[in-house]
Design a protein around this motif. Structure first.
Motif, PDB file in Angstrom:
ATOM      1  N   LYS A  38       0.783  -1.306   0.037  1.00  0.00           N
ATOM      2  CA  LYS A  38       0.482   0.053  -0.062  1.00  0.00           C
ATOM      3  C   LYS A  38       0.891   0.985  -0.013  1.00  0.00           C
ATOM      4  O   LYS A  38       0.699   2.313  -0.960  1.00  0.00           O
ATOM      5  CB  LYS A  38      -0.828   0.028   1.288  1.00  0.00           C
ATOM      6  N   LEU A  39       1.845   1.487   0.674  1.00  0.00           N
ATOM      7  CA  LEU A  39       2.779   2.557   0.917  1.00  0.00           C
ATOM      8  C   LEU A  39       3.410   2.380  -0.194  1.00  0.00           C
ATOM      9  O   LEU A  39       3.823   3.560  -0.841  1.00  0.00           O
ATOM     10  CB  LEU A  39       3.187   1.804   2.051  1.00  0.00           C
ATOM     11  N   ALA A  42       2.053   3.991  -2.440  1.00  0.00           N
ATOM     12  CA  ALA A  42       1.204   5.354  -2.664  1.00  0.00           C
ATOM     13  C   ALA A  42       2.741   6.024  -3.246  1.00  0.00           C
ATOM     14  O   ALA A  42       2.054   7.554  -3.613  1.00  0.00           O
ATOM     15  CB  ALA A  42       0.989   5.981  -1.052  1.00  0.00           C
ATOM     16  N   ILE A  43       3.701   5.932  -3.123  1.00  0.00           N
ATOM     17  CA  ILE A  43       4.981   6.635  -3.401  1.00  0.00           C
ATOM     18  C   ILE A  43       5.016   6.718  -5.192  1.00  0.00           C
ATOM     19  O   ILE A  43       5.075   7.621  -5.496  1.00  0.00           O
ATOM     20  CB  ILE A  43       6.346   5.278  -2.893  1.00  0.00           C
ATOM     21  N   LEU A  46       2.988   9.528  -5.073  1.00  0.00           N
ATOM     22  CA  LEU A  46       3.893  11.414  -4.778  1.00  0.00           C
ATOM     23  C   LEU A  46       4.276  12.168  -5.896  1.00  0.00           C
ATOM     24  O   LEU A  46       4.817  11.704  -7.310  1.00  0.00           O
ATOM     25  CB  LEU A  46       5.250  10.884  -4.235  1.00  0.00           C
ATOM     26  N   ASP A 207      10.537  12.235   0.213  1.00  0.00           N
ATOM     27  CA  ASP A 207       9.831  12.728   0.093  1.00  0.00           C
ATOM     28  C   ASP A 207       8.555  14.045   1.062  1.00  0.00           C
ATOM     29  O   ASP A 207       9.380  13.354   1.995  1.00  0.00           O
ATOM     30  CB  ASP A 207       8.608  12.030  -0.925  1.00  0.00           C
ATOM     31  N   GLN A 209       5.729  14.277   2.642  1.00  0.00           N
ATOM     32  CA  GLN A 209       5.108  13.827   3.015  1.00  0.00           C
ATOM     33  C   GLN A 209       5.348  12.990   3.732  1.00  0.00           C
ATOM     34  O   GLN A 209       5.141  12.405   4.753  1.00  0.00           O
ATOM     35  CB  GLN A 209       3.966  13.539   1.823  1.00  0.00           C
ATOM     36  N   VAL A 211       6.450   9.764   2.915  1.00  0.00           N
ATOM     37  CA  VAL A 211       5.694   8.307   2.735  1.00  0.00           C
ATOM     38  C   VAL A 211       6.901   7.471   2.418  1.00  0.00           C
ATOM     39  O   VAL A 211       6.854   6.176   2.837  1.00  0.00           O
ATOM     40  CB  VAL A 211       4.681   7.867   1.212  1.00  0.00           C
ATOM     41  N   THR A 212       7.859   7.611   2.034  1.00  0.00           N
ATOM     42  CA  THR A 212       8.782   6.968   1.266  1.00  0.00           C
ATOM     43  C   THR A 212       9.950   6.090   2.922  1.00  0.00           C
ATOM     44  O   THR A 212      10.223   5.559   3.278  1.00  0.00           O
ATOM     45  CB  THR A 212      10.368   7.285   0.980  1.00  0.00           C
ATOM     46  N   ASP A 214       8.035   6.405   6.196  1.00  0.00           N
ATOM     47  CA  ASP A 214       7.231   5.297   6.364  1.00  0.00           C
ATOM     48  C   ASP A 214       7.577   3.328   6.147  1.00  0.00           C
ATOM     49  O   ASP A 214       7.039   2.863   6.425  1.00  0.00           O
ATOM     50  CB  ASP A 214       5.650   5.971   5.785  1.00  0.00           C
ATOM     51  N   PHE A 215       7.421   3.838   4.714  1.00  0.00           N
ATOM     52  CA  PHE A 215       8.093   2.620   4.077  1.00  0.00           C
ATOM     53  C   PHE A 215       8.669   1.790   4.457  1.00  0.00           C
ATOM     54  O   PHE A 215       9.193   0.288   4.419  1.00  0.00           O
ATOM     55  CB  PHE A 215       7.663   3.216   2.442  1.00  0.00           C
ATOM     56  N   ASN A 218       8.918   0.498   7.156  1.00  0.00           N
ATOM     57  CA  ASN A 218       7.622  -0.438   7.251  1.00  0.00           C
ATOM     58  C   ASN A 218       8.320  -2.039   7.690  1.00  0.00           C
ATOM     59  O   ASN A 218       7.906  -3.266   8.263  1.00  0.00           O
ATOM     60  CB  ASN A 218       7.293  -0.495   6.110  1.00  0.00           C
TER      61      ASN A 218
END
Ligand code: AVJ
Length: 321
Positions: A38-39, A42-43, A46, A207, A209, A211-212, A214-215, A218
């Motif tokens: 999912k992440l 989202a990446i 971006l 990025d 936000q 997101v990377t 968090d990726f 993870n």
């Protein structure tokens, strides 16, 4: 490893090996569990992550040129894809083949069974007659088993700069295996992210936000979830670097303090010093001459580099000679 070794055990062994080494490392293939998939999706959306939309545009523009060697032969062929993911880009190619009424079988290979299921359902919608034969597993296993090897010609896809995730030696070995798995005149479409302004490259892995970040984190969360780890995520910093000489963009998780982490499944505590990094991923960028040299070394001829106007990315069509 014996036949009773499960995927969980392999994950545990890889984590043990990676965190026991003097330069701690965790393999990037473990990013892709359900949350990681999912992440990563989202990446791909971006603004900083130019790779996916650029490659998408290349495939849209050049699909006929890329495929006609196989589509126009009048014979069935195999479309094999290493690291298919959700297949968003490949749908362009499949749609084209369907519209042309070409007979082919699609073999998507991915480490994540989740995305393959999603992909198969999506494909049935855009092209009900398509033959799909999903393969869940590592590239290594898939290339050994060669489930597509039915005597028909093969076009293998290795898109999305996925090849860039392998460090030099592993990368070369993987390409040897790919080369060995193909016959003369088979095709290999390789997606390479090209060397460019280092600022653009670094931003794609850092990025705004987060997101990377968090990726990347993870990986630690997955260890917590699946192996009973007690990583505290806020004690690790996402740190990507780009080396314009080697073209390697490397990501790390840096321990922000001296700390210990216990992993239940391994019955083991790992020690982190202040500022100690865990190396988690390489995403290598290529020059066009690097691509030429690599293809020659591995027994291919570059038919054409299909690129966007800014030369950010190349889908390089190789023919096995
Ligand atoms: C899926 C390997 C193409 O390396 O660019 C994206 C994975 N990592 N952001 C890449 C990734 C951090 C991605 N690939």
């Amino acid at each position: 490893m014996n036949h009773t070794t499960t995927y969980d055990q392999i994950f545990a062994q890889d984590v043990l090996q990676g965190l026991s080494s003097p330069l701690k490392t965790l393999p990037s293939k473990y990013f892709y569990d359900e949350k990681g998939d999912k992440l990563f999706q989202a990446i791909m959306a971006l603004p900083e992550y130019y790779l996916t939309r650029t490659e998408y545009a290349i495939l849209e523009t050049y699909k006929a040129q890329i495929l006609d060697r196989f589509a126009k032969s009048g014979k069935p062929f195999n479309l094999v894809e290493l690291g298919a993911g959700n297949g968003l880009k490949t749908k362009i190619l499949i749609q084209y083949l369907c519209d042309q009424k070409v007979e082919f079988t699609y073999f998507p290979i991915d480490i994540s069974g989740y995305v393959l299921k999603e992909l198969e359902e999506d494909l049935k919608e855009i092209c009900p007659q398509v033959k799909v034969h999903p393969i869940t597993g590592t590239y290594r296993h898939a290339l050994k088993d060669r489930e597509w090897d039915n005597g028909s010609p093969t076009l293998m896809l290795f898109l999305g700069s996925n090849y860039g995730n392998f460090l030099e030696e592993d990368a070369k070995e993987l390409l040897d295996r790919i080369s060995d798995s193909l016959r003369i005149n088979d095709g290999l479409l390789m997606g390479f992210d090209l060397k460019k302004d280092p600022e653009l490259i670094l931003a794609a892995y850092n990025d705004a936000q987060g997101v990377t970040r968090d990726f990347n984190l993870n990986l630690l969360e997955r260890i917590n979830r699946e192996l009973g780890g007690n990583f505290e995520l806020n004690k690790f910093k996402h740190w990507p670097i780009y080396d314009p000489v080697s073209g390697e963009c490397k990501s790390f998780l840096v321990s922000m303090e001296e700390q210990q982490v216990f992993i239940e499944a391994l019955h083991k505590t790992f020690q982190f010093t202040h500022a100690e990094p865990i190396f988690t991923e390489v995403s290598k960028k290529y020059g066009l001459h690097d691509i030429d040299a690599l293809s020659q070394e591995k027994g291919f001829k570059v038919e054409k580099n299909f690129m966007d106007d800014e030369a950010f990315f190349s889908d390089s069509l190789w023919v096995k000679s």
